[in-house]
Each structure stands twice: as C-alpha cells, then as structure tokens.
Design a protein around this motif. Structure first.
Motif, PDB file in Angstrom:
ATOM      1  N   GLY A  53     -36.915  15.229  -4.915  1.00 19.07           N
ATOM      2  CA  GLY A  53     -36.695  13.859  -5.380  1.00 19.07           C
ATOM      3  C   GLY A  53     -37.976  13.080  -5.548  1.00 19.07           C
ATOM      4  N   GLN A  54     -39.055  13.761  -5.893  1.00 17.10           N
ATOM      5  CA  GLN A  54     -40.325  13.093  -6.150  1.00 17.10           C
ATOM      6  C   GLN A  54     -40.528  12.935  -7.653  1.00 17.10           C
ATOM      7  OE1 GLN A  54     -42.622  16.052  -3.691  1.00 17.10           O
ATOM      8  NE2 GLN A  54     -43.662  14.202  -2.971  1.00 17.10           N
ATOM      9  N   LEU A  55     -40.989  11.768  -8.064  1.00 14.44           N
ATOM     10  CA  LEU A  55     -41.280  11.524  -9.474  1.00 14.44           C
ATOM     11  C   LEU A  55     -42.518  12.316  -9.881  1.00 14.44           C
ATOM     12  CD1 LEU A  55     -40.698   7.679  -9.518  1.00 14.44           C
ATOM     13  CD2 LEU A  55     -39.461   9.304 -10.961  1.00 14.44           C
ATOM     14  N   SER A  56     -42.470  12.913 -11.050  1.00 16.48           N
ATOM     15  CA  SER A  56     -43.629  13.625 -11.571  1.00 16.48           C
ATOM     16  C   SER A  56     -43.683  13.445 -13.087  1.00 16.48           C
ATOM     17  CB  SER A  56     -43.582  15.106 -11.209  1.00 16.48           C
ATOM     18  OG  SER A  56     -42.441  15.724 -11.781  1.00 16.48           O
ATOM     19  N   TYR A  57     -44.884  13.609 -13.619  1.00  8.80           N
ATOM     20  CA  TYR A  57     -45.068  13.406 -15.053  1.00  8.80           C
ATOM     21  C   TYR A  57     -45.945  14.511 -15.626  1.00  8.80           C
ATOM     22  CZ  TYR A  57     -49.940  12.004 -14.461  1.00  8.80           C
ATOM     23  OH  TYR A  57     -51.284  12.021 -14.182  1.00  8.80           O
ATOM     24  N   GLN A  58     -45.837  14.660 -16.927  1.00  2.79           N
ATOM     25  CA  GLN A  58     -46.702  15.571 -17.671  1.00  2.79           C
ATOM     26  C   GLN A  58     -47.109  14.860 -18.954  1.00  2.79           C
ATOM     27  OE1 GLN A  58     -46.334  20.185 -18.239  1.00  2.79           O
ATOM     28  NE2 GLN A  58     -45.034  19.216 -19.767  1.00  2.79           N
ATOM     29  N   LEU A  59     -48.398  14.879 -19.275  1.00  2.00           N
ATOM     30  CA  LEU A  59     -48.914  14.180 -20.450  1.00  2.00           C
ATOM     31  C   LEU A  59     -49.335  15.185 -21.512  1.00  2.00           C
ATOM     32  CD1 LEU A  59     -49.924  11.562 -21.853  1.00  2.00           C
ATOM     33  CD2 LEU A  59     -52.094  11.877 -20.644  1.00  2.00           C
ATOM     34  N   SER A  70     -47.578  16.407 -12.466  1.00  2.31           N
ATOM     35  CA  SER A  70     -48.364  15.680 -11.465  1.00  2.31           C
ATOM     36  C   SER A  70     -47.474  14.655 -10.779  1.00  2.31           C
ATOM     37  CB  SER A  70     -49.545  14.965 -12.138  1.00  2.31           C
ATOM     38  OG  SER A  70     -50.338  15.876 -12.873  1.00  2.31           O
ATOM     39  N   LEU A  71     -47.647  14.536  -9.464  1.00  2.14           N
ATOM     40  CA  LEU A  71     -46.784  13.655  -8.682  1.00  2.14           C
ATOM     41  C   LEU A  71     -47.149  12.192  -8.864  1.00  2.14           C
ATOM     42  CD1 LEU A  71     -46.452  15.546  -5.268  1.00  2.14           C
ATOM     43  CD2 LEU A  71     -44.778  15.412  -7.133  1.00  2.14           C
ATOM     44  N   LEU A  72     -46.129  11.355  -8.712  1.00  7.54           N
ATOM     45  CA  LEU A  72     -46.279   9.905  -8.653  1.00  7.54           C
ATOM     46  C   LEU A  72     -45.693   9.435  -7.331  1.00  7.54           C
ATOM     47  CD1 LEU A  72     -45.036   9.070 -12.271  1.00  7.54           C
ATOM     48  CD2 LEU A  72     -47.407   9.045 -11.482  1.00  7.54           C
ATOM     49  N   GLY A  78     -42.274   1.249   5.127  1.00  5.28           N
ATOM     50  CA  GLY A  78     -40.881   0.838   5.046  1.00  5.28           C
ATOM     51  C   GLY A  78     -40.136   1.519   3.922  1.00  5.28           C
ATOM     52  N   PRO A  79     -40.031   0.869   2.770  1.00  2.47           N
ATOM     53  CA  PRO A  79     -39.267   1.447   1.663  1.00  2.47           C
ATOM     54  C   PRO A  79     -39.794   2.817   1.259  1.00  2.47           C
ATOM     55  CG  PRO A  79     -39.857  -0.837   1.212  1.00  2.47           C
ATOM     56  CD  PRO A  79     -40.603  -0.437   2.436  1.00  2.47           C
ATOM     57  N   VAL A  80     -38.876   3.734   1.001  1.00  7.07           N
ATOM     58  CA  VAL A  80     -39.257   5.077   0.568  1.00  7.07           C
ATOM     59  C   VAL A  80     -39.441   5.057  -0.947  1.00  7.07           C
ATOM     60  CG1 VAL A  80     -38.558   7.485   0.426  1.00  7.07           C
ATOM     61  CG2 VAL A  80     -38.030   6.147   2.481  1.00  7.07           C
ATOM     62  N   LEU A  81     -40.681   5.192  -1.375  1.00  8.49           N
ATOM     63  CA  LEU A  81     -41.009   5.163  -2.794  1.00  8.49           C
ATOM     64  C   LEU A  81     -41.633   6.481  -3.241  1.00  8.49           C
ATOM     65  CD1 LEU A  81     -42.698   1.618  -2.888  1.00  8.49           C
ATOM     66  CD2 LEU A  81     -40.271   2.180  -3.113  1.00  8.49           C
ATOM     67  N   SER A  82     -41.415   7.533  -2.448  1.00  5.09           N
ATOM     68  CA  SER A  82     -42.113   8.793  -2.724  1.00  5.09           C
ATOM     69  C   SER A  82     -41.202  10.008  -2.814  1.00  5.09           C
ATOM     70  CB  SER A  82     -43.165   9.048  -1.636  1.00  5.09           C
ATOM     71  OG  SER A  82     -42.559   9.087  -0.357  1.00  5.09           O
ATOM     72  N   LEU A 118     -38.037   2.821 -15.605  1.00  3.91           N
ATOM     73  CA  LEU A 118     -37.120   3.620 -14.795  1.00  3.91           C
ATOM     74  C   LEU A 118     -36.658   2.783 -13.607  1.00  3.91           C
ATOM     75  CD1 LEU A 118     -39.000   7.049 -14.610  1.00  3.91           C
ATOM     76  CD2 LEU A 118     -37.250   6.344 -16.241  1.00  3.91           C
ATOM     77  N   HIS A 119     -35.370   2.581 -13.486  1.00  2.00           N
ATOM     78  CA  HIS A 119     -34.801   1.861 -12.347  1.00  2.00           C
ATOM     79  C   HIS A 119     -34.429   2.915 -11.305  1.00  2.00           C
ATOM     80  CE1 HIS A 119     -34.751  -1.725 -14.798  1.00  2.00           C
ATOM     81  NE2 HIS A 119     -34.075  -1.088 -15.732  1.00  2.00           N
ATOM     82  N   CYS A 120     -35.201   2.959 -10.237  1.00  4.59           N
ATOM     83  CA  CYS A 120     -35.104   4.047  -9.267  1.00  4.59           C
ATOM     84  C   CYS A 120     -34.482   3.575  -7.951  1.00  4.59           C
ATOM     85  CB  CYS A 120     -36.487   4.626  -8.991  1.00  4.59           C
ATOM     86  SG  CYS A 120     -37.324   5.235 -10.472  1.00  4.59           S
ATOM     87  N   LYS A 121     -33.899   4.519  -7.245  1.00  2.45           N
ATOM     88  CA  LYS A 121     -33.296   4.224  -5.947  1.00  2.45           C
ATOM     89  C   LYS A 121     -33.610   5.353  -4.985  1.00  2.45           C
ATOM     90  CE  LYS A 121     -28.898   3.047  -3.720  1.00  2.45           C
ATOM     91  NZ  LYS A 121     -27.427   2.827  -3.926  1.00  2.45           N
ATOM     92  N   SER A 122     -33.941   4.982  -3.737  1.00  2.10           N
ATOM     93  CA  SER A 122     -34.125   5.969  -2.674  1.00  2.10           C
ATOM     94  C   SER A 122     -33.157   5.635  -1.545  1.00  2.10           C
ATOM     95  CB  SER A 122     -35.564   5.939  -2.168  1.00  2.10           C
ATOM     96  OG  SER A 122     -35.835   4.733  -1.491  1.00  2.10           O
ATOM     97  N   SER A 123     -33.377   6.219  -0.389  1.00  7.42           N
ATOM     98  CA  SER A 123     -32.455   6.001   0.730  1.00  7.42           C
ATOM     99  C   SER A 123     -32.413   4.561   1.187  1.00  7.42           C
ATOM    100  CB  SER A 123     -32.847   6.910   1.900  1.00  7.42           C
ATOM    101  OG  SER A 123     -34.181   6.615   2.323  1.00  7.42           O
ATOM    102  N   ASN A 124     -33.532   3.837   1.012  1.00 10.52           N
ATOM    103  CA  ASN A 124     -33.558   2.452   1.512  1.00 10.52           C
ATOM    104  C   ASN A 124     -34.289   1.492   0.586  1.00 10.52           C
ATOM    105  OD1 ASN A 124     -36.166   3.307   1.859  1.00 10.52           O
ATOM    106  ND2 ASN A 124     -36.372   2.564   3.983  1.00 10.52           N
TER     107      ASN A 124
END
Length: 629
Positions: A53-59, A70-72, A78-82, A118-124
């Motif tokens: 569940g990690q955001l990644s991109y390719q250019l 590559s990871l973002l 606090g908030p899980v953004l990874s 991108l409207h993203c959601k994690s556990s918290n």
C-alpha cells in the motif's frame, strides 16, 4: 447465418467497446493504478500502489523510462502517509493560463499543465497527492489539512533512475564536482542537475518551500538512485546526532503541505532553461497583480561612510545604476546583539546620503544581519520607510531548518507589505516565492565573484543553480586601480557577458570597487550602462554544462547577447533568426583584445545573418543589437 442490420451491428460493437472499457477501468481501479500525461503527451507519469500500500511512480519522457518505480510518501509521528494506502478517488483537470511577470526573464509566462489529484486514505488519515505534468516536467506535493500536531520523521521520495548518470554535486556556495551518481558521497543541494551517457539532462528541484525544512539529495539504496534527507533538522541526544532520517525537529500543526518536488527532462543542456520559471508557475500568488512601483536595477555596493555613499550615488547616476547599498558594518559589528540597526555608525550620515540619493534618483538599500532582523524587524520596517530607504538585504538567515524557513517566509511577507525591494544573501536559494512576494527580487545561494569562481564554474551555473531562479553573483568588475585578480579568474569580457547570461533583477556590479576608481567614460563600461536586469524575452542559444553558454535576451527592441567559454575555447556561430524580419540592426560587439583589455567593433546584421563567436578559454563575447535608425 444470422443477418444483422448495419445499425444494429454498430450498436452491438459500441456496447462491447464500452463494456471492455469499463472492465479495463474497473481492473485499473482494483489495481489502484493511474497515469498522467503532459499537454504534448511526451511526458508521462504512471502511478500505482505496492502490495504494502505504498504510493510509487514511474516517469517516462519521449517514450523512454527516466525512472524505475520509485516510492513516495511521508513518515510522521501520527497520520500514516506511507503505507496501507488506498486511492479512494482521483480527478484530472487541464489548465491553460498565463500571467504577466515584468520582473523576470520573459515578461509573460505561459502556465500550461495537466493535473491529477489523488484522494488517498490510510488506517488513520486522509490526504491528497497533487501531481502536475508540464511539457518535460513532473511536479508533486502532499497535502493533509487535518493532522493535529505531528512530527515529520522523514520524506520517502525516491528517484530510481533508469540509466547511469553523472551528477553536478555542490552544497550552498561550494564549487561543483561532476561525479558518477553511484560514486556520490555526501549531499547535493537542490536544484540538482544530472546527465546520462545518452545525453538526457535532468533537473531535480523544489518549489514553494515556505515552512517545511531544507532537503538535500543523497545516494539511494539501489544503483542509480537518489533520495531525500533533511539537512539540519535533527535531534541530538547525549551530545550525539541521531539518525538523520529519524527524530527530526520538523513539526506541523493542523495541516501539512509539502513543497513541490520536481523532476524535469531535456535532450539538450540548453533545454533545461525551459524550466527556470517552473518554480514561479508552481507557487501560489497572493494576488495576480504585480505592483507597478517595483523597480529592479543595478546596484553599487559602496564604502560605509558618508563620502562613500555620496560618491557612490554620483557614480551610480553616471552609470545608469538604480541603487547603492550599504553592506555589513553600517550599524556596527553585524553579529553582535549590541549593534543596533536603527542607528548608523558615526562615520555615516545616513539621512544626508538618503536625501542626496532621492534628489538624484538613486535608491538606498540597507543590509541587516539575521541577529538584528530577529530582534528588530518590526521596528526597522516602519522606521526605514520613514527614512526613505528603498530596500533591504537580509544577511546570514537560517535557510536550513524549518523554524528558520518559516520565520523567513513571515519576514519576507512583512518586507513585501512595506514595499521594500529585498535581496536575501548567503546560502539561501529561491523556490519561487518571488511570485508570492514580488518585492523579493534576488538572493545569493551561489558561489559568485566574492569566492573566486573559475570558468568551469561559471559555465556550470546556468544549467544548475540558475534553474531555480535569480542569483546575486556579486560581480567584481575590474578598474584601473584594482584588477581584483584574487576574485576574477576569467576575462573582462566574460564578466560583461555574464551580466546577460546570469539572470538577476537586482544585479550587483562593482562589488569591491570604490567610486573614485571607475572612469565612466571607459568604452567597456558603456555595456554596463546599457544592460538591463529584467527582460521581455530570453533565449538560450547554445552550450553545454561546464563548456560554454550563449544566451540572447531582449528588452524592448534591443537584444543583448552573452557568450562565455569554460576551460576550452569556443568556436561557433549564432543564428540571428530571432531578430525582427526585414529590419536592419547594428551589432556592437565587445571582445577581449588579448592584452587584458576590450576591443569594440560594429557591424550591420539582419535576421538572416549568423554571428561568429571565436573566443579563447576563460573568455567571452558581449553584444548589443539595436535597430538601425
């Protein structure tokens, strides 16, 4: 055989295509994948979520991969953004606008891009990843507007490049070292320029850093990769520095908005110039109107005495300069808390100098060190306005920590609101905030003539540091009394040419000079009298990093050309097709005479002509091309 009427057959085919498209879309959504293309479709960003569940991109650029996946993400207290992220929804929009920018390299800037949110959601947590695709550029930032109080441990952004690259490594005002990315040790500042063996040029930068922290690039975990590290925001325990990736002092309350991270691509070195205004495009302005009373210009740094100021104003007027500046020492020793920036030293009758400048149309800029700024900024701003001061120069600010950058953002806004032009000196580099605070005309963050740069350095700068925005190079132009041989490692004409090549709305020309040492009738000084500091149109014509650079800029109907060589001679021709057709021009050409002097020749040219550039190493050519009357 079943007979189907043509209209019915077409309907069946259409329905099948819609079904296939819907299935494909649903499949992509289940995989949590999406993509974004630039307006010209040559730059493409693909995004996906990893199994964790990690955001990644390719250019991709011109159909070729620039980065591997590559990871973002951000790691916070606090908030899980990874990780554990899901993309709840996304929306794409197209943008095409332009804005006036009379303080820049081009008087109007086109801002054309495609955006994906991108409207993203994690556990918290819920947060947005905002991405923009320009022709040749990709930018992204993180936005979480409901975070409470958190600490930011590290930024996870990676640049896993798909090829081997050399990086032009530097830090603050250091020299540049071209090193293999895989051999990189230590850090590299932003913006960072890289080149591959296949001649793909990359610039990695940041925009709109208002209250984050300074990030630098370090070698990543895999070959041909880079990642971010915080520079100075770290925690010390028992006298020892902790991991630079953990326990940082970077904190946020209520909302977290990161700077834009950018990566730009070009097949030529001079093509990197296309991105020198990217930071302005990405920065949100407070208003779309640029105040008409902002006055860019050339600056003479004068001796800190009454006579120095008066003599400096006389010289500035004769040289068509707009300002004089009193640097460190005008109110005492700059680093002492006992020095008071509300009082000039006895040797300087500041009211007399300011009034003399007002009568002669020359503004006065005052330097104030960080010590004095932090203690008395709210006092000196209304006081200097009462005195008739035109601008300020901030010295030795903290551009490395979150607290320092947040203070600086507030200080720049206050200075802007009072209508003072501003130059921020020492290691601070721009991230586009001049768009938000247009009185912020310049900053240093460069190894200029103060620090004796060589011709290699001079021809690296246009492709590296100047991609971020204007820089105060502190020119030490020689005179009959002082050649400044300690500072200047190139010819006189290269110095002239660099005033065109290097963009700076507030150009300091005679950095160590004294008013009495310059003869304003000297032929070579006529170029410095004429050259503007802001432009209607700019073109990078030829060059490569550390070898040479040729630039043409227009103000009104007059073109100015600057060419500079590095450590090898330059032999080329410049096509003048940018001149107005069916018009005759006179080219006044300044070249080195081979004896530490300057020779000047003139010739008639049109848009059909080519201008030869034949210069030795460490040399230059400066040209003024005016319509023939």
């Amino acid at each position: 055989m079943i007979n189907i009427k043509p209209g019915v057959f077409a309907s069946i085919i259409s329905a099948l295509l819609v079904t296939a498209s819907t299935c494909s879309l649903l499949k992509a959504q289940n995989r949590q994948e999406t993509s974004l293309e630039s307006p010209d479709h040559k730059t493409k960003i693909e995004l996906k979520l990893t199994e964790a569940g990690q955001l990644s991109y390719q250019l991709k650029f011109n159909g070729q991969r620039v980065t591997e996946w590559s990871l973002l993400g951000l790691e916070t207290s606090g908030p899980v953004l990874s990780n554990g992220i899901r993309i709840e929804s996304h929306n794409k929009t197209k943008h095409k606008n332009s804005f006036d920018w009379p303080l820049g390299e081009d008087k109007r800037i086109n801002n054309v891009y495609h955006q994906l949110v991108l409207h993203c959601k994690s556990s918290n947590a819920k947060f947005d990843l905002v991405m923009r695709a320009y022709n040749g550029s990709f930018g992204f930032r993180y936005i979480d507007k409901d975070i409470g109080i958190v600490k930011l441990h590290r930024e996870l952004t990676e640049f896993n490049l798909a090829d081997s690259y050399d990086i032009f490594q530097y830090h603050e005002e250091s020299i540049f070292r071209r090193v293999s990315l895989n051999d990189l040790s230590g850090i590299c500042d932003l913006p960072a320029t890289l080149v591959s063996g296949k001649k793909l040029y990359i610039s990695i930068g940041e925009a709109e850093n208002r209250n984050f922290t300074k990030c630098v690039l370090v070698k990543g975990q895999t070959p041909n990769s880079l990642k971010f590290n915080f520079y100075t925001d770290t925690i010390y325990k028992n006298g020892k520095i902790q991991s630079i990736n953990k326990d940082s002092n970077v904190g946020f309350r209520d909302s977290l908005i990161s700077p834009w991270r950018t990566i730009s691509c070009s097949t030529t070195a001079i093509g990197l110039h296309e991105f020198s205004q990217l930071n302005l495009k990405l920065t949100t302005p407070l208003t779309n109107e640029v105040p008409l009373n902002i006055k860019p210009g050339k600056v003479f740094r004068v001796p800190v005495t009454t006579n120095g100021g008066i003599g400096g104003i006389d010289l500035a007027k004769k040289m068509n300069f707009q300002y004089i500046m009193f640097d460190a020492g005008w109110y005492g020793a700059e680093f002492r808390t006992t020095s008071d920036p509300t009082k000039a030293i006895p040797e300087l009758d500041l009211p007399k100098v300011i009034e003399y400048g007002r009568v002669n149309g020359i503004g006065v800029i005052l330097y104030v060190n960080y010590v004095g700024l932090k203690a008395k900024l709210d006092t000196i701003l209304p006081l200097y306005k009462k005195w008739g001061v035109s601008g300020l120069k901030f010295g030795f600010v903290d551009g490395g920590t979150q607290s320092g950058l947040a203070w600086l953002d507030t200080a720049v806004k206050k200075t802007n609101d009072y209508g003072f032009i501003l130059n921020i000196h020492d290691h601070y580099k721009p991230t586009g905030l001049s768009r938000r605070y247009p009185y912020l005309l310049s900053q240093e963050g460069i190894r200029g003539d103060e620090n004796s740069p060589d011709a290699f350095h001079n021809t690296v700068l246009p492709f590296t540091r100047f991609i971020a925005g204007p820089a105060d190079f502190t020119f030490c132009y020689p005179n009959a009394a002082n050649a400044f041989s300690k500072n200047i490692k190139v010819s006189k004409v290269q110095q002239l040419a660099l005033t065109v090549i290097y963009f700076d709305p507030l150009q300091a020309i005679f950095w160590y000079g004294r008013p009495e040492d310059y003869n304003t009738n000297d032929p070579d000084l006529q170029f410095l009298k004429a050259v503007p500091t802001v432009w209607d149109e700019s073109k990078y014509l030829k060059g490569d990093i550390g070898e040479s650079i040729c630039v043409a800029r227009r103000k009104g109907e007059v073109w100015y050309l600057g060419s500079a060589s590095g450590l090898i001679p330059l032999s080329t021709e410049l096509q003048l097709s940018f001149l107005r057709k069916h018009t005759s021009y006179t080219a006044t050409i300044y070249e080195d005479d081979g004896n530490n002097g300057v020779k000047i020749i003139t010739r008639k040219v049109t848009s059909k002509d080519k201008l030869p550039v034949q210069i030795s190493e460490k040399s230059g050519q400066a040209v003024i091309v005016s319509p023939t009357l």
